[in-house]
Scaffold this motif. Structure first.
Motif, PDB file in Angstrom:
ATOM      1  N   PRO A  44       5.227  26.169 -16.013  1.00  0.00           N
ATOM      2  CA  PRO A  44       6.377  25.266 -15.848  1.00  0.00           C
ATOM      3  C   PRO A  44       7.629  26.002 -15.383  1.00  0.00           C
ATOM      4  CG  PRO A  44       5.185  24.714 -17.843  1.00  0.00           C
ATOM      5  CD  PRO A  44       4.576  25.986 -17.322  1.00  0.00           C
ATOM      6  N   ARG A  45       7.826  27.226 -15.870  1.00  0.00           N
ATOM      7  CA  ARG A  45       8.998  27.994 -15.449  1.00  0.00           C
ATOM      8  C   ARG A  45       8.918  28.327 -13.957  1.00  0.00           C
ATOM      9  NH1 ARG A  45      12.557  30.857 -18.583  1.00  0.00           N
ATOM     10  NH2 ARG A  45      11.144  30.799 -20.373  1.00  0.00           N
ATOM     11  N   TYR A  64      13.299  23.594 -16.231  1.00  0.00           N
ATOM     12  CA  TYR A  64      12.226  24.116 -17.079  1.00  0.00           C
ATOM     13  C   TYR A  64      12.292  23.514 -18.476  1.00  0.00           C
ATOM     14  CZ  TYR A  64      10.056  27.358 -20.355  1.00  0.00           C
ATOM     15  OH  TYR A  64       9.331  27.902 -21.395  1.00  0.00           O
ATOM     16  N   GLN A  65      13.510  23.444 -19.031  1.00  0.00           N
ATOM     17  CA  GLN A  65      13.647  22.863 -20.373  1.00  0.00           C
ATOM     18  C   GLN A  65      13.226  21.397 -20.380  1.00  0.00           C
ATOM     19  OE1 GLN A  65      14.169  24.549 -23.065  1.00  0.00           O
ATOM     20  NE2 GLN A  65      14.518  26.467 -21.946  1.00  0.00           N
ATOM     21  N   PHE A  67      10.945  19.986 -18.352  1.00  0.00           N
ATOM     22  CA  PHE A  67       9.473  19.974 -18.289  1.00  0.00           C
ATOM     23  C   PHE A  67       8.889  20.295 -19.664  1.00  0.00           C
ATOM     24  CE2 PHE A  67       9.753  21.607 -13.620  1.00  0.00           C
ATOM     25  CZ  PHE A  67      10.222  20.367 -13.220  1.00  0.00           C
ATOM     26  N   ARG A  68       9.479  21.294 -20.316  1.00  0.00           N
ATOM     27  CA  ARG A  68       8.950  21.770 -21.589  1.00  0.00           C
ATOM     28  C   ARG A  68       9.108  20.732 -22.697  1.00  0.00           C
ATOM     29  NH1 ARG A  68      11.709  26.670 -25.002  1.00  0.00           N
ATOM     30  NH2 ARG A  68      10.261  26.696 -26.769  1.00  0.00           N
ATOM     31  N   PHE A  69      10.325  20.191 -22.863  1.00  0.00           N
ATOM     32  CA  PHE A  69      10.595  19.289 -23.978  1.00  0.00           C
ATOM     33  C   PHE A  69      10.084  17.870 -23.740  1.00  0.00           C
ATOM     34  CE2 PHE A  69      13.767  22.616 -24.863  1.00  0.00           C
ATOM     35  CZ  PHE A  69      13.394  22.925 -26.158  1.00  0.00           C
ATOM     36  N   SER A  70       9.659  17.582 -22.506  1.00  0.00           N
ATOM     37  CA  SER A  70       9.068  16.262 -22.238  1.00  0.00           C
ATOM     38  C   SER A  70       7.706  16.128 -22.903  1.00  0.00           C
ATOM     39  CB  SER A  70       8.908  16.053 -20.731  1.00  0.00           C
ATOM     40  OG  SER A  70       7.889  16.908 -20.217  1.00  0.00           O
ATOM     41  N   LEU A  92      10.887  13.351 -10.621  1.00  0.00           N
ATOM     42  CA  LEU A  92      10.244  14.597 -10.222  1.00  0.00           C
ATOM     43  C   LEU A  92       9.064  14.917 -11.137  1.00  0.00           C
ATOM     44  CD1 LEU A  92      10.042  17.273  -8.685  1.00  0.00           C
ATOM     45  CD2 LEU A  92      11.831  18.193 -10.171  1.00  0.00           C
ATOM     46  N   LEU A  93       9.299  14.857 -12.442  1.00  0.00           N
ATOM     47  CA  LEU A  93       8.217  15.168 -13.375  1.00  0.00           C
ATOM     48  C   LEU A  93       7.100  14.130 -13.293  1.00  0.00           C
ATOM     49  CD1 LEU A  93       7.082  16.929 -15.596  1.00  0.00           C
ATOM     50  CD2 LEU A  93       8.385  15.571 -17.265  1.00  0.00           C
TER      51      LEU A  93
END
Length: 334
Positions: A44-45, A64-65, A67-70, A92-93
């Motif tokens: 993801p990063r 990145y945060q 994507f991660r916290f989703s 986007l995601l």
């Protein structure tokens, strides 16, 4: 102490509200669209940084945060993506999780030869070339059809593909599509057709395809060839002769060509040629197995894309005088 907790809570709520606002705001792009190809195994990063490097004006850390916290970062799919103006971080995601890839298309035209088909694939945008150094027979072996001639085995249609797809993958789809179309046509064959196998129907369909671009005439042309095959009369079809000449054909079909025997010379040899001579479309396939009921044994091009049909040689000669000898065009005088 209580006041401090309230301040922390208020700050968290403000941050949450700001985050929710940011997620719904359009991302700023360096161009109308931004493209990114995500390789399998990308983190993801790396994906967040890739979008920023490609032209998304945002903090890679913030992306990145998100994507991660989703909770969906592990669901991002590899592929080629296109982000347009107006898209938000949520969009986007969502696009990457759904795998909504940017697709290109390659269009294969009815009546093209396999050589023309290969040339079109070779210049298709973003299509990975894996067959450039292979012979036709090597390609057919890779397609699981060793020893089979490639001509006519691919269905002409518009094929979409993602960037990085291979030319062989498109060929496999075109082969599968032709088999389905041929099976469907063969299931509708009329009892009066002379062709005995789907392969013979494919060969005849390729000739019908090359003899006219006018869909309405195809059943009649198939009817003429069906009649000729029934009575043992040579097909005498110029496109087959031209196909047999290959690179020797300079655009002018001469009398000597009609008299020079080759496996594809339907003036010197009775019956169907050994292979198809082009990629027939659906209309030609159906015409080959559902020919018009006609007594015609001859046809000649009128010069406007249509053909004149005749049951006798005398009628045909009059039609030739009327439509072709005046223009000296030997195009379709089978």
């Amino acid at each position: 102490m209580r006041s401090l907790l309230l301040l922390v809570l208020a700050a968290c709520l403000a941050m949450a509200g700001g985050g929710a606002w940011w997620l719904s705001q359009p991302l700023q792009l360096a161009s109308p669209t931004v493209d990114l190809s995500i390789e399998a195994g990308s983190t993801p990063r790396e994906i967040a940084k890739g979008w920023v490097d490609a032209g998304v004006d945002a903090s890679p850390w913030l992306l990145y945060q998100w994507f991660r916290f989703s909770g969906q970062s592990r669901q991002i799919r590899a592929g080629s993506y296109e982000l347009a103006q107006g898209a938000t971080p949520r969009d986007l995601l969502r696009m990457m999780v759904r795998g909504d890839e940017r697709l290109s298309v390659v269009k294969l035209i009815d009546g093209w030869t396999f050589k023309r088909f290969r040339a079109e694939l070779a210049q298709a945008d973003g299509l990975k070339q894996t067959t450039a150094g292979l012979s036709d027979s090597e390609i057919m072996a890779q397609l699981g059809m060793p020893g089979e001639a490639p001509e006519g085995q691919f269905f002409p249609d518009t094929y979409s593909y993602a960037k990085g797809s291979t030319d062989l993958a498109v060929m496999k789809r075109a082969v599968s599509a032709m088999q389905k179309q041929l099976d469907a046509a063969w299931a509708q064959r009329q009892s009066n057709v002379v062709v005995k196998t789907p392969r013979e129907a494919l060969i005849l369909a390729s000739i019908v395809e090359k003899e006219t671009g006018r869909e309405a005439d195809r059943p009649m042309i198939a009817g003429v060839f069906n009649n000729r095959l029934r009575v043992g009369m040579p097909l005498q079809t110029d496109p087959s002769v031209i196909y047999g000449l290959g690179e020797q054909f300079d655009g002018n079909l001469r009398k000597v060509h009609l008299q020079t025997d080759t496996p594809y010379n339907t003036y010197t040899r009775a019956g169907l040629p050994p292979t198809p001579i082009a990629m027939p479309g659906k209309a030609a396939l159906l015409a080959a197995v559902k020919p018009a009921e006609t007594k015609a044994l001859y046809f000649v091009a009128r010069g406007d894309g249509s053909s004149a049909f005749s049951a006798t040689l005398a009628e045909h000669n009059r039609a030739v005088n009327q439509y072709q000898r005046a223009t000296r065009n030997p195009g379709k005088t089978p």
